[in-house]
Design an enzyme around this catalytic site. Sequence first.
Site: not given
Ligand code: 2AM
Length: 178
Positions: A36, A120
């Site tokens: 996603h 991304h």
């Molecule tokens: P990522 O794909 O870059 O890891 C579920 O975990 C979603 O929330 C993912 O898209 C993840 O991004 C994002 N995510 C998880 N932890 C996060 C954080 N502390 N800050 C911002 N985005 C976060």
Amino acid sequence: MRLFVGIPLPEDVRARLGELKGGLLGARWVEPENLHLSLRFIGEVPGGDEADIDEALATIEAPGFPLALSELGFFDRRRRVHAVWAGIGMSEPMVRLRAKVEQALVRLGHEPEHRKFKPHVTLARMKNGSAADVSRYLEAHNGFSTGPFDVGCFTLYRSHLGHGGAHYEALADYGLEN
Ligand code: 2AM
């Protein structure tokens, strides 16, 4: 519960991204159904808060828009890679939608997101990935892109963290206007 707002990807796009799996030592690949684009991480909220968040997100009015994925890249810290991703070209309607989501959450009392938005799709997570290995992997997939696809909604997701990795549950979809 742990929540975030994202844009779901069409099945054919997820299938194309699935073809990028493999060839990178130490990478934990994201399951195709979990791929996603994250618009806004919300984090842990008390049970019950999702109803207010849902109500606020449902009032957002924004147009649909096309998106395309291009260029693979990575996030690192001190030369150790922790994520490999497919990038998204900057899209004004996407940035405006994100701003509306941000505004809705801040109005509900959530902390503003100060970090820069780098749209991304995370493909793999790594613990201490080698920058040299990742560079070779990226080179092997140089020129990767998907054709544009239409984004017709955004989604409130609940993240279930488990031993086998996270599982994302779509709690609600919010349609974008044509
Ligand atoms: P990522 O794909 O870059 O890891 C579920 O975990 C979603 O929330 C993912 O898209 C993840 O991004 C994002 N995510 C998880 N932890 C996060 C954080 N502390 N800050 C911002 N985005 C976060």
